[in-house]
Design a protein around this motif. Structure first.
Motif, PDB file in Angstrom:
ATOM      1  N   ASN A 100       4.415  15.339  -8.965  1.00  0.00           N
ATOM      2  CA  ASN A 100       5.622  14.564  -9.263  1.00  0.00           C
ATOM      3  C   ASN A 100       5.242  13.199  -9.798  1.00  0.00           C
ATOM      4  O   ASN A 100       4.381  12.528  -9.244  1.00  0.00           O
ATOM      5  CB  ASN A 100       6.445  14.357  -7.983  1.00  0.00           C
ATOM      6  N   ASN A 101       5.898  12.778 -10.864  1.00  0.00           N
ATOM      7  CA  ASN A 101       5.689  11.440 -11.397  1.00  0.00           C
ATOM      8  C   ASN A 101       6.774  10.545 -10.837  1.00  0.00           C
ATOM      9  O   ASN A 101       7.958  10.851 -10.964  1.00  0.00           O
ATOM     10  CB  ASN A 101       5.744  11.471 -12.926  1.00  0.00           C
ATOM     11  N   LEU A 102       6.377   9.462 -10.175  1.00  0.00           N
ATOM     12  CA  LEU A 102       7.368   8.562  -9.598  1.00  0.00           C
ATOM     13  C   LEU A 102       6.998   7.113  -9.840  1.00  0.00           C
ATOM     14  O   LEU A 102       5.851   6.792 -10.113  1.00  0.00           O
ATOM     15  CB  LEU A 102       7.577   8.838  -8.111  1.00  0.00           C
ATOM     16  N   SER A 103       8.006   6.264  -9.760  1.00  0.00           N
ATOM     17  CA  SER A 103       7.797   4.822  -9.838  1.00  0.00           C
ATOM     18  C   SER A 103       7.703   4.309  -8.410  1.00  0.00           C
ATOM     19  O   SER A 103       8.597   4.571  -7.594  1.00  0.00           O
ATOM     20  CB  SER A 103       8.959   4.143 -10.567  1.00  0.00           C
ATOM     21  N   LEU A 104       6.646   3.595  -8.119  1.00  0.00           N
ATOM     22  CA  LEU A 104       6.403   3.057  -6.786  1.00  0.00           C
ATOM     23  C   LEU A 104       6.451   1.540  -6.861  1.00  0.00           C
ATOM     24  O   LEU A 104       5.736   0.926  -7.646  1.00  0.00           O
ATOM     25  CB  LEU A 104       5.035   3.502  -6.273  1.00  0.00           C
ATOM     26  N   ALA A 105       7.308   0.946  -6.030  1.00  0.00           N
ATOM     27  CA  ALA A 105       7.431  -0.514  -6.005  1.00  0.00           C
ATOM     28  C   ALA A 105       6.920  -1.060  -4.674  1.00  0.00           C
ATOM     29  O   ALA A 105       7.205  -0.520  -3.609  1.00  0.00           O
ATOM     30  CB  ALA A 105       8.884  -0.932  -6.217  1.00  0.00           C
ATOM     31  N   THR A 106       6.167  -2.135  -4.781  1.00  0.00           N
ATOM     32  CA  THR A 106       5.649  -2.868  -3.633  1.00  0.00           C
ATOM     33  C   THR A 106       6.046  -4.330  -3.813  1.00  0.00           C
ATOM     34  O   THR A 106       6.666  -4.681  -4.809  1.00  0.00           O
ATOM     35  CB  THR A 106       4.113  -2.749  -3.572  1.00  0.00           C
ATOM     36  N   ILE A 107       5.644  -5.170  -2.870  1.00  0.00           N
ATOM     37  CA  ILE A 107       5.877  -6.605  -3.000  1.00  0.00           C
ATOM     38  C   ILE A 107       4.554  -7.257  -3.405  1.00  0.00           C
ATOM     39  O   ILE A 107       3.531  -7.086  -2.740  1.00  0.00           O
ATOM     40  CB  ILE A 107       6.386  -7.221  -1.670  1.00  0.00           C
ATOM     41  N   ALA A 108       4.586  -7.995  -4.528  1.00  0.00           N
ATOM     42  CA  ALA A 108       3.388  -8.655  -5.038  1.00  0.00           C
ATOM     43  C   ALA A 108       2.841  -9.648  -4.019  1.00  0.00           C
ATOM     44  O   ALA A 108       3.592 -10.194  -3.202  1.00  0.00           O
ATOM     45  CB  ALA A 108       3.702  -9.372  -6.349  1.00  0.00           C
ATOM     46  N   LEU A 109       1.550  -9.884  -4.048  1.00  0.00           N
ATOM     47  CA  LEU A 109       0.921 -10.827  -3.125  1.00  0.00           C
ATOM     48  C   LEU A 109       1.249 -12.272  -3.488  1.00  0.00           C
ATOM     49  O   LEU A 109       1.292 -13.135  -2.619  1.00  0.00           O
ATOM     50  CB  LEU A 109      -0.594 -10.620  -3.104  1.00  0.00           C
ATOM     51  N   GLU A 110       1.498 -12.521  -4.766  1.00  0.00           N
ATOM     52  CA  GLU A 110       1.808 -13.871  -5.220  1.00  0.00           C
ATOM     53  C   GLU A 110       3.320 -14.005  -5.397  1.00  0.00           C
ATOM     54  O   GLU A 110       3.933 -13.206  -6.091  1.00  0.00           O
ATOM     55  CB  GLU A 110       1.125 -14.171  -6.559  1.00  0.00           C
ATOM     56  N   PRO A 111       3.944 -15.027  -4.810  1.00  0.00           N
ATOM     57  CA  PRO A 111       5.393 -15.219  -4.975  1.00  0.00           C
ATOM     58  C   PRO A 111       5.719 -15.741  -6.370  1.00  0.00           C
ATOM     59  O   PRO A 111       4.835 -16.156  -7.118  1.00  0.00           O
ATOM     60  CB  PRO A 111       5.735 -16.264  -3.908  1.00  0.00           C
ATOM     61  N   ASN A 112       7.016 -15.758  -6.691  1.00  0.00           N
ATOM     62  CA  ASN A 112       7.433 -16.317  -7.972  1.00  0.00           C
ATOM     63  C   ASN A 112       7.386 -17.846  -7.917  1.00  0.00           C
ATOM     64  O   ASN A 112       6.985 -18.429  -6.902  1.00  0.00           O
ATOM     65  CB  ASN A 112       8.817 -15.798  -8.381  1.00  0.00           C
ATOM     66  N   ALA A 113       7.809 -18.506  -8.976  1.00  0.00           N
ATOM     67  CA  ALA A 113       7.732 -19.970  -9.072  1.00  0.00           C
ATOM     68  C   ALA A 113       8.531 -20.673  -7.972  1.00  0.00           C
ATOM     69  O   ALA A 113       8.187 -21.786  -7.579  1.00  0.00           O
ATOM     70  CB  ALA A 113       8.210 -20.431 -10.445  1.00  0.00           C
TER      71      ALA A 113
END
Length: 148
Positions: free
Chosen positions: A12-25
Motif C-alpha cells: 500500500n502506498n500511503l502518506s505518512l505525517a509526523t511532527i518536524a523536529l524544528e518548529p516554524n518561525a
C-alpha cells in the motif's frame, strides 16, 4: 472493510505525517509528510526504512502520526514505533511478510546487513474510511475496536 482494502499481503502506498523536529518561525510545531510503502495487518501498517531517517527521528520525539492511503479513501491517526533492525529474531515473521509484499523492489531498496534497516510499525488508533464514493463514512476506533 480495512482488511479488504489494504490487507491480503499487498503493498500500500500511503502518506505518512509526523511532527518536524524544528518548529516554524513562530515556534509552533510543523507537520512533515512523505509517501511510504506499507504492509497492513490487524490494525497496523508496517514500513521498512532507514533508522536515521527524519521520520524515525521525529517519531522518537513524538510517536503521534497521521496517515492517508492514496486512492484508498482512508485517513487515520496512530502511534509509530521503531521495531528495530529487520534481522532481529523477534522481527522474523513480519520481515517475511514485508519481503513478500514488497518483493518487486525490497532487495534494491533495503540493505538488511545494515542494522539501520529497520521496521516501523504504525499502530492505528482512529480512522475514517469513505465508502461508496462518499455515500458512507465509517469512523473507527482501533483502540476499542468499534466503528460508527
Amino acid at each position: 472493510m480495512i482488511e479488504e482494502k489494504f490487507g491480503g499481503g499487498r503493498d500500500n502506498n500511503l502518506s505518512l505525517a509526523t511532527i518536524a523536529l524544528e518548529p516554524n518561525a513562530e515556534g509552533k510545531p510543523r507537520p512533515c509528510s512523505r509517501e511510504v510503502d506499507a504492509y497492513y495487518e490487524d490494525g497496523v501498517f508496517y514500513v521498512t526504512t532507514w533508522g536515521g531517517s527524519n521520520k524515525i527521528r521525529q517519531i522518537a520525539q513524538n510517536p503521534e502520526v497521521s496517515l492517508s492511503v492514496n486512492l484508498g479513501w482512508f485517513s487515520a491517526n496512530g502511534i509509530g514505533e521503531n521495531l528495530g533492525w529487520v534481522l532481529k529474531p523477534e522481527n522474523a515473521d513480519i520481515r517475511a511478510k514485508l519481503r513478500k509484499a514488497f518483493a518487486e523492489w525490497y532487495d534494491s531498496a533495503n540493505n538488511e546487513a545494515d542494522e539501520n534497516c529497520v521496521i516501523l510499525a504504525i499502530r492505528l488508533t482512529a480512522g475514517v474510511i469513505n465508502h461508496n464514493h462518499g455515500a458512507d463514512f465509517y469512523h473507527m476506533d482501533f483502540v476499542n475496536k468499534t466503528a460508527t
